[in-house]
Design an enzyme around this catalytic site. Structure first.
Site, PDB file in Angstrom:
ATOM      1  N   ASN A  28     -11.822  -3.281   0.415  1.00  0.00           N
ATOM      2  CA  ASN A  28     -10.702  -3.507   1.342  1.00  0.00           C
ATOM      3  C   ASN A  28     -11.255  -3.940   2.692  1.00  0.00           C
ATOM      4  OD1 ASN A  28      -8.105  -3.443   2.581  1.00  0.00           O
ATOM      5  ND2 ASN A  28      -8.581  -1.426   3.354  1.00  0.00           N
ATOM      6  N   GLU A  29     -11.289  -3.025   3.657  1.00  0.00           N
ATOM      7  CA  GLU A  29     -11.808  -3.399   4.988  1.00  0.00           C
ATOM      8  C   GLU A  29     -13.258  -2.964   5.085  1.00  0.00           C
ATOM      9  OE1 GLU A  29      -9.234  -1.747   7.971  1.00  0.00           O
ATOM     10  OE2 GLU A  29      -8.024  -3.556   8.053  1.00  0.00           O
ATOM     11  N   GLU A  38       0.854  -1.185   0.000  1.00  0.00           N
ATOM     12  CA  GLU A  38       0.000   0.000   0.000  1.00  0.00           C
ATOM     13  C   GLU A  38       0.886   1.229   0.000  1.00  0.00           C
ATOM     14  OE1 GLU A  38      -2.697   0.584   3.344  1.00  0.00           O
ATOM     15  OE2 GLU A  38      -3.746   2.144   2.222  1.00  0.00           O
TER      16      GLU A  38
HETATM   17  O1  AHR Z   1      -2.029  -1.532   6.950  1.00  0.00           O
HETATM   18  C1  AHR Z   1      -2.478  -0.263   7.292  1.00  0.00           C
HETATM   19  C2  AHR Z   1      -3.988  -0.151   7.213  1.00  0.00           C
HETATM   20  O2  AHR Z   1      -4.578  -1.026   8.132  1.00  0.00           O
HETATM   21  C3  AHR Z   1      -4.599  -0.557   5.910  1.00  0.00           C
HETATM   22  O3  AHR Z   1      -4.602   0.472   4.995  1.00  0.00           O
HETATM   23  C4  AHR Z   1      -5.994  -0.925   6.285  1.00  0.00           C
HETATM   24  O4  AHR Z   1      -6.532  -1.888   5.415  1.00  0.00           O
HETATM   25  C5  AHR Z   1      -5.869  -1.385   7.710  1.00  0.00           C
HETATM   26  O5  AHR Z   1      -6.797  -0.769   8.522  1.00  0.00           O
END
Ligand code: AHR
Length: 655
Positions: free
Chosen positions: A373-374, A44
Site C-alpha cells: 500500500n503506502e 477500504e
Molecule cells: O485513506 C485513508 C488512509 O490514508 C489509507 O488507509 C492510507 O493508505 C492513507 O494513509
C-alpha cells in the site's frame, strides 16, 4: 457602429463584474485516449465502511470472537444471569479461525436472553421488510427453545418470532427464520431469548435485511452499493489502504482468510481501532464477511476492473514497521501468485476450482495487482523486486502497481519514484492529501511527466479543508471544486495518468476515524458529498478522446481563476467541456470549435453555490447537488456563463 456596439458590450460586461473569454477546442486532434480505468474507486474498511457499513450484517460481534467476547452484547433480564447460564467457550484447538462460542446452559426451565445493540448508534429497521435471523448452533442437550424480538430505540416491540433448534444437530448447524417489524425505527436492538431446559452451543447470531444488493443472502447494503454503481467506476481498488499492511504483520490483510464459510474467516482487529488518537474505536474488528470473493463480485456487479492490493511483507511503516525477512517471504509471494490463479485460473487449477466452488466458475478477469500500500524505502524496493520478478515470470500480462509512500515530492517519494522509473515499473501509485490551494496549484503536475515512463495511478487524494489529518476536515464545495481543478489536469494528461481514485470512500457519521470522505452514511440512510458529485461528473462524462482546449495556445490551468479540459465521446458524437470557476465572479465563456460544428443543442450540468462552505448532511442530503439545463449550441461557437464557485460540464452534440 459595430465597433461602438462591441465597446458598449465590453463596458456592460466589465460593469456587471463578468469576465468574458474565448477558448479554442480542436475536436479532431486527439491528445490521448481516455483509459477505461481513469476514474475509479478506493475501498477500504475504514470509518466502518465494511463491518457496520456496506456489509449489511446488523449484529456486532455476531460470533462472540471479539477480544472481549461480550462486546455489543448484554444478558437479559439481568446482567447477573451470565454466571452458570451463559459461558463463553474457547475451542481454539478445533477452530483457530473462529474459536469462541456462547454456551447456554438452562437447568430449571429458565428464560434468559442475549441483547445485541448493533453497530454504532444501534439497529435500523424498516416497517414491513423481512429480516433474516440465522442461528449457528449445536446441541449438547436438546430442550432449549428460542424466541426472537426486535425492539425500537424506545423499547417498543417491533417484531417477534420463534425457532425450535433441531434436536439432531450434534454438529454445528445453521437455521434461519424471517422476522418482520411492524414499524420503522432507528437505534433498535435484537433480543434472542432461550427458554426450557438443555444445553445449546451458539456460535453465531446474525441478522440481515432481506433487501440487500441483488437480494443476496448475507450480502451488502443496496443503498450504499447503488451509490458506487452510480459512479460507473472504471476500477475498484480493495481492500485498502492501511488495512493491507496492518499496524503489525499479524493484523495484515490475508485474502485466503477471507473466503469461503464465514466460520473459517479469521477476524482481526482493524488498524483503525486505535490508530487515530482522537477517534478511538476499540470495537473495530474486521469480520471479513465482505471478503475477497465478495470484493471481486462487487467489482463485477458495478462494471469496475478489480484491483486488489496485497501485502508485500511489511506492516504499516507508521506503526510497528515490521518487515518479513527475505528468506521468509515465500508465503507472501505465494499468496500473490495464488490470488491471480483464484481470480483468473481455469477451474482445473487449485484456486480456480475454489472460485468455482464459491459460485463463480468464470474468471474475474484480473488485470491489475497492487504490491504494497503506502510502502517506501530500500526495504520495500528489495521486497517489491522479488514479488515483481516472480509474478512477471508467471503472469506477464498482469500490470503491477507500485507504491511511493504516503506523500508527494518528499525524499520518501522521490527515492521510490526514481527506483521505479529505473525499473520501468508498470504503474506508480501517488497519494495526495493536501490543501484546496495545493490541488488548484498542482493541476499542471502531470504536464511535465515523462510520456514514455511508467503510467500513474493517483491512488488516494482528497482536499483537506482544515489541515492534513485534521479531525475538523469537512466535505464542502471548496474542497470539491479544488479537486475538480486537479482532475482537469488528470484528464488533460490521460496519456500518463491511467487511474485515479478519491479516498477514503465511505464513512459512518458516528463511527468514523478519518475525514473527509466521499460518501457518509448512518445505519439507515446516506448522502453524497459535493466531492462525490465531482467524481461522478468526471466519470459519467469521461469521453473517449482527450482533445486540446486552450486559451492563447495554453491549457486552461488557473488563468482568470478557471480550470478546464475537454474530451470528445466518439460513441455519442459529443464534445464535453469541463470547467471550474474558482472565483466569486461569473465567467462568461465562448468555446470556439475548430474542425467541427455543434448540432444545435447542448446540456449543461453545473455544481455551484455562492458559498464555498456549503455541505450536505444526513438531514440535508440535497443542500448542494448538480443542476442540469439545456442550452443552444449552433455552428462554431458555444457560449455559457459559469456561475461563481462552480463546476460545469457542457455536453455539445456534434454534427
Ligand atoms: O485513506 C485513508 C488512509 O490514508 C489509507 O488507509 C492510507 O493508505 C492513507 O494513509
Amino acid at each position: 457602429m459595430k465597433k461602438l456596439l462591441l465597446f458598449l458590450g465590453f463596458i456592460a460586461i466589465v460593469a456587471s463584474g463578468f469576465s468574458q473569454d474565448f477558448y479554442q477546442v480542436s475536436t479532431k486532434s486527439t491528445k490521448a485516449k481516455v483509459p477505461s480505468t481513469l476514474w475509479g474507486l478506493f475501498f477500504e474498511d475504514i470509518n466502518r465502511a465494511a463491518d457496520g457499513g456496506v456489509y449489511a450484517e446488523m449484529v456486532e460481534n455476531r460470533s462472540f470472537d471479539f477480544p472481549k467476547p461480550l462486546t455489543a452484547w448484554s444478558t437479559w433480564p439481568s446482567p447477573q444471569l451470565r454466571d452458570g447460564i451463559f459461558m463463553v467457550v474457547n475451542q481454539i484447538a478445533t477452530n483457530a479461525a473462529n474459536p469462541k462460542y456462547m454456551q447456554v446452559d438452562l437447568r430449571a426451565r429458565d428464560t434468559v436472553g442475549l441483547i445485541n445493540t448493533g453497530f454504532d448508534e444501534g439497529m435500523s429497521f424498516k416497517k414491513g421488510l423481512p429480516y433474516n435471523l440465522t442461528l449457528r448452533y449445536r446441541q449438547q442437550t436438546p430442550g432449549i427453545h428460542v424466541r426472537i424480538f426486535l425492539f425500537s430505540g424506545n423499547n417498543k416491540i417491533l417484531a417477534r418470532t420463534e425457532m425450535t433448534p433441531d434436536n439432531d444437530a450434534k454438529d454445528w448447524h445453521s437455521q434461519e427464520v424471517s422476522i418482520t417489524p411492524i414499524d420503522t425505527a432507528t437505534r433498535g436492538k435484537l433480543l434472542v431469548i432461550f427458554e426450557g431446559s438443555g444445553k445449546l452451543d451458539v456460535d453465531r447470531i446474525s441478522l440481515f435485511p432481506s433487501d440487500t444488493w441483488k437480494n443476496r443472502k448475507g450480502g451488502l447494503r443496496a443503498d450504499l452499493v447503488q451509490k458506487l454503481a452510480d459512479l460507473k467506476p472504471g476500477f475498484l481498488r480493495f481492500p485498502g489502504g492501511c488495512i493491507v499492511e496492518g499496524n503489525q504483520l499479524v493484523h495484515r490483510y490475508q485474502w485466503k482468510h477471507t473466503i469461503g464459510p464465514l466460520e473459517n474467516r479469521e477476524m482481526v482487529q482493524s488498524i483503525w481501532a486505535d490508530d487515530v488518537p482522537d477517534r478511538q474505536t476499540p470495537d473495530y474488528m474486521e469480520s471479513f464477511g465482505l471478503g475477497f470473493y465478495e470484493y471481486f463480485q462487487l467489482a463485477e456487479d458495478i462494471g469496475a476492473a478489480p484491483l486488489p492490493i496485497i501485502n508485500v511483507g511489511m506492516s504499516c511503516q507508521f506503526d510497528a514497521a515490521e518487515v518479513v525477512p527475505i528468506n521468509e517471504l515465500e508465503p507472501f509471494i505465494t499468496d500473490a501468485l495464488d490470488l491471480i490463479e483464484f481470480a483468473n485460473g481455469s477451474t482445473s487449477t487449485y484456486w480456480g476450482k475454489k472460485r468455482a466452488e464459491l459460485g463463480h466458475p468464470a474468471p474475474f478477469n484480473l488485470k491489475l495487482l497492487g504490491i504494497g500500500n503506502e510502502n517506501w524505502g530500500p526495504q520495500y524496493a528489495e521486497r517489491l523486486k522479488l514479488f515483481t520478478d516472480r509474478i512477471k515470470a508467471k503472469y506477464p500480462e498482469i500490470r503491477l502497481i507500485n507504491a511511493t509512500g504516503y506523500s508527494r515530492n518528499i525524499p520518501v517519494f522521490t527515492y521510490m519514484d526514481s527506483v521505479l522509473r529505473a525499473r520501468k515499473a508498470d504503474i506508480i501509485d501517488e497519494h495526495f492529501y493536501d490543501t484546496p490551494k495545493w490541488f488548484m496549484d498542482n493541476a499542471n503536475r502531470y504536464d511535465s511527466y515523462d510520456r514514455k515512463g511508467p503510467k500513474i495511478f493517483v491512488g488516494e487524494y482528497a482536499a483537506q479543508s482544515d489541515r492534513i489529518g485534521s479531525m475538523k476536515n469537512v466535505n464542502n464545495l471548496l474542497t470539491a471544486l479544488s479537486e475538480a481543478c486537479f482532475m482537469t489536469g488528470i484528464e488533460r494528461n490521460a496519456d500518463v495518468v491511467d487511474m485515479a481514485s478519491y479516498a477514503p470512500l465511505f464513512a459512518h457519521v458516528t463511527g468514523w476515524q478519518w475525514t473527509p470522505n466521499l460518501i457518509w452514511f448512518d445505519n439507515s440512510t446516506s448522502y453524497n458529498t459535493p466531492n462525490y458529485y465531482v467524481q461522478q461528473l468526471f466519470s459519467l462524462n469521461r469521453g473517449t478522446d482527450v482533445v486540446p482546449l486552450t486559451k492563447d495556445g495554453k491549457a486552461i490551468c488557473g488563468q482568470d481563476s478557471c480550470w478546464a479540459s475537454a474530451v470528445v465521446d466518439k460513441n455519442t458524437r459529443e464534445l464535453v467541456i469541463k470547467m471550474v470557476n474558482m472565483s466569486s465572479k461569473p465567467k462568461a465563456r465562448q468555446i470556439r470549435l475548430t474542425n467541427t460544428t455543434a448540432a444545435g443543442e447542448a446540456s449543461w450540468i453545473s455544481l455551484a453555490n455562492g458559498s464555498t462552505g456549503i455541505m450536505n448532511s444526513i438531514t440535508n442530503p440535497d443542500n448542494i447537488k448538480p443542476d442540469t439545463k439545456t442550452i443552444t449550441a449552433n455552428g462554431k461557437e458555444v457560449s455559457f456563463t459559469a456561475a461563481p464557485f462552480s463546476f460545469n460540464v457542457i455536453k455539445v452534440k456534434l454534427k
